[in-house]
Design an enzyme around this catalytic site. Structure first.
Site, PDB file in Angstrom:
ATOM      1  N   ALA A   1      24.167 -66.247 -18.564  1.00  9.68           N
ATOM      2  CA  ALA A   1      23.660 -66.310 -19.929  1.00  9.68           C
ATOM      3  C   ALA A   1      23.548 -64.897 -20.485  1.00  9.68           C
ATOM      4  CB  ALA A   1      22.295 -66.995 -19.966  1.00  9.68           C
TER       5      ALA A   1
ATOM      6  N   GLU B   1      25.675 -73.222 -13.596  1.00  6.66           N
ATOM      7  CA  GLU B   1      25.049 -74.454 -14.069  1.00  6.66           C
ATOM      8  C   GLU B   1      26.001 -75.266 -14.941  1.00  6.66           C
ATOM      9  OE1 GLU B   1      20.335 -73.412 -14.327  1.00  6.66           O
ATOM     10  OE2 GLU B   1      21.684 -72.212 -15.572  1.00  6.66           O
TER      11      GLU B   1
ATOM     12  N   GLY C   1      23.864 -69.359 -15.668  1.00  5.26           N
ATOM     13  CA  GLY C   1      24.249 -70.418 -16.589  1.00  5.26           C
ATOM     14  C   GLY C   1      25.691 -70.851 -16.422  1.00  5.26           C
TER      15      GLY C   1
END
Length: 290
Positions: free
Chosen positions: A98, A144, A141
């Protein structure tokens, strides 16, 4: 959701680095230029290819990109000509994490009241199968996002990890939940608490990915699988995905009952009649998706 780099993205395709230009040139069918941070193409019949496109930041994820990704996924999900979706990045990075610049100065009250990153998991609501082609870094992220896919293929130099602990936080887009379900409690806990990374061979051995390919063949091989999936009856494919995901959330008996109900429901479809008739008649099936 750790990011290694942060910047603004290029808006011109001519400014893309070699790796992204390679993807763009090789899979240019039905290109769409509606987005600033992703590319969307139709590389094969029934397949939508979504390429994360923030090259200078190694595809660091931030809200504008996620909103575009969600829109592209929903468009593909509602398009009757699409049977499977592939998400990829560049050969250097699927998504390095991120974008820390977006969240560095946020406060507890701000992220809590705004339900920050709530919409980062919209990919899991897509009915059609999603395949992730992961080259390079898939950290925080990025890892993920890859785990939200139904199938993950990795390039030989792929690197996975949840290093948020190094920033004084924990994964917030499913890392503690999905990684544990995919590779087991002990291995997931070690990775999350230490911030260590996982190479492609380890990811394959631990069940995080389904296969490894050379970096320059990864997207092509992933599209080949997506094309095969898209060639099957669309309702059966979606029902299979729904049954698998439901079973991960409930006990075995409930999962078996749900599977059986979906199995019964497919006997009301044209594709069930066509598929079984084609088998008996020893001919290719002509599925219609209904």
């Amino acid at each position: 959701m750790l990011s290694m780099f942060r910047c603004t993205c290029h808006k011109s395709l001519n400014q893309l680095p070699i790796t992204n230009r390679w993807n763009k040139a090789k899979f240019s069918t039905s290109s769409r230029s509606l987005y600033d941070h992703i590319l969307v193409n139709r590389p094969a019949k029934g397949v939508s290819l979504v390429t994360l496109n923030r090259p200078k930041s190694l595809n660091a994820l931030f809200t504008p990109l996620i909103l575009e990704l969600n829109d592209a996924l929903q468009s593909a999900d509602s398009d009757s000509s699409i049977g499977a979706i592939v998400i990829t990045g560049s050969e250097r990075a699927f998504a390095a994490g991120a974008d820390i610049k977006e969240m560095k100065d946020k406060t507890f009250s701000e992220v809590y009241e705004q339900n920050f990153i709530r919409n980062w998991s919209e990919a899991t609501r897509v009915k059609k199968p999603i395949l992730a082609a992961v080259n390079g870094y898939a950290l925080g992220g990025g890892c993920e996002l890859a785990m939200m896919a139904d199938i993950i293929y990795a390039g030989e130099k792929a690197v996975f990890g949840q290093p948020e602990i190094k920033l004084g936080i924990i994964p917030g887009a499913g890392g503690t939940q999905r990684l544990t379900r995919l590779i087991g409690k002990s291995r997931a806990t070690e990775l999350i608490l230490t911030g260590k990374t996982l190479n492609a061979e380890q990811a394959l051995a631990w069940g995080l990915v389904s296969a490894i390919y050379p970096p320059d063949k990864l997207v092509e091989e992933t599209i080949n699988t997506a094309t095969l999936i898209a060639s099957h009856g669309r309702l059966a494919v979606q029902a299979a995905k729904e049954s698998i995901n439901y079973g991960l959330q409930v006990g075995l008996e409930d999962g078996l009952l749900y599977e059986r109900k979906l199995f019964y429901s497919l006997f009301a479809t044209h594709d069930q009649k066509e598929g079984m008739s084609a088998f008996i008649e020893k001919r290719p099936s002509k599925f219609k998706g209904n």
